[in-house]
Design an enzyme around this catalytic site. Sequence first.
Site, mmCIF file in Angstrom:
data_model
loop_
_atom_site.group_PDB
_atom_site.id
_atom_site.type_symbol
_atom_site.label_atom_id
_atom_site.label_comp_id
_atom_site.label_asym_id
_atom_site.label_seq_id
_atom_site.Cartn_x
_atom_site.Cartn_y
_atom_site.Cartn_z
ATOM 1 N N LYS A 240 27.627 106.703 18.087
ATOM 2 C CA LYS A 240 27.330 108.143 18.032
ATOM 3 C C LYS A 240 26.368 108.558 19.137
ATOM 4 C CE LYS A 240 29.090 108.985 13.520
ATOM 5 N NZ LYS A 240 28.876 109.241 12.105
ATOM 6 N N ARG A 275 29.837 101.332 8.620
ATOM 7 C CA ARG A 275 31.119 101.811 9.154
ATOM 8 C C ARG A 275 31.042 101.715 10.674
ATOM 9 N NH1 ARG A 275 33.170 106.483 11.232
ATOM 10 N NH2 ARG A 275 35.344 106.976 10.704
HETATM 11 N N1 HH2 Z 1 31.551 109.418 10.905
HETATM 12 C C1 HH2 Z 1 32.707 109.837 11.437
HETATM 13 C C2 HH2 Z 1 33.852 109.933 10.642
HETATM 14 N N2 HH2 Z 1 33.838 109.576 9.346
HETATM 15 N N3 HH2 Z 1 32.657 108.767 7.471
HETATM 16 C C3 HH2 Z 1 31.512 108.345 6.919
HETATM 17 N N4 HH2 Z 1 31.474 107.993 5.619
HETATM 18 N N5 HH2 Z 1 30.351 108.247 7.641
HETATM 19 C C4 HH2 Z 1 30.299 108.595 8.952
HETATM 20 O O1 HH2 Z 1 29.213 108.518 9.555
HETATM 21 C C5 HH2 Z 1 31.504 109.066 9.587
HETATM 22 C C6 HH2 Z 1 32.679 109.134 8.786
HETATM 23 C C7 HH2 Z 1 32.775 110.204 12.885
HETATM 24 O O2 HH2 Z 1 32.998 109.095 13.680
HETATM 25 P P1 HH2 Z 1 34.412 108.554 14.234
HETATM 26 O O3 HH2 Z 1 35.379 108.318 13.128
HETATM 27 O O4 HH2 Z 1 34.126 107.372 15.052
HETATM 28 O O5 HH2 Z 1 34.941 109.669 15.192
HETATM 29 P P2 HH2 Z 1 35.878 110.931 14.993
HETATM 30 O O6 HH2 Z 1 35.318 111.789 13.921
HETATM 31 O O7 HH2 Z 1 35.869 111.611 16.337
HETATM 32 O O8 HH2 Z 1 37.246 110.459 14.615
#
Ligand code: HH2
Length: 300
Positions: A240, A275
């Site tokens: 992040k 995660r």
């Molecule tokens: N962060 C993201 C998405 N889902 N779920 C939980 N429980 N906690 C988190 O911190 C979280 C999440 C965002 O990250 P990412 O999936 O890597 O990216 P994107 O939203 O661009 O798909």
Amino acid sequence: MVISSARLDLPRSPTVSNDVWAIRGRVLSLDRPLVMGILNVTPDSFSDGGRFLDPARAVEQARRMAEDGADLIDVGGESTRPGAPAVSADEEAARVVPVLRAIKDALDVPVSVDTRKADVAREALDGGADVINDVSGLGDARMGGIVAPSGAGLVLMHMRGTPETMQRMTDYGDVVDDVAAELEQALERADRAGIARERIVLDPGIGFAKTAEQNLELIARLARLERRLGRPVLLGASRKSFIGALLGGVPADLRDAGSVGACVAGLARGARIFRVHDVRSTRHALDVAHAVLRLSPEGS
Ligand code: HH2
């Protein structure tokens, strides 16, 4: 780590164990840190967008993550990065469900589905999802009623607004206490839907309506969330932007070591589930850190 495959029908009770997470007929032990591997089946996720839209490639990535020590695979069909455009439920389900089914057919690893939409969750649960990872903390009024009868696990994450508006909603008094109070409301929504506490883990929502400083403070004081709310905490810091900012602006694909650092710090401050994109490095780091941190600093 799966310690029982007996189907559970746990009543809500004041003596809920914080050391287990009940997910659709399995009980995951939280005696050691759990790693949730991220598999985004989106064209636009901030670090792995576009790579795993094809179910065969997604299964290969899930297999790799399971071999590297992932305890769960988290499949997401909508980017929630700041400013991300909304996706319809039909489009999101069309991305997620074929990949979910392909993983369930090929591998014996629990799968969570990252969605804020009740209609997507219903299709995911029909497709065998073990956990619904709801970044809106039951913001969709129909979500609780769909998750409750399934027996699936539930991640209740804290956020404010939507991915388009959230970065304008970072006014808090004490950020940890305010996030705890808002997560408590999400827990009450889950109670009203009849979702047993053993099925729920909580997530402060790193990067969701938070400044970089607020993200650091939430990680530093994570233990307070579990103490106040009585359920284990999941940390999602992987790649992040606050990590990029701390490291002089490194891009997302160079943030894995910094992400591992955030996980180890989070473990020391009470997080139990992590995660992440880089499963192998995280698994190794957490296992070593856990072996040290479980010993008393004073010796025996
Ligand atoms: N962060 C993201 C998405 N889902 N779920 C939980 N429980 N906690 C988190 O911190 C979280 C999440 C965002 O990250 P990412 O999936 O890597 O990216 P994107 O939203 O661009 O798909």
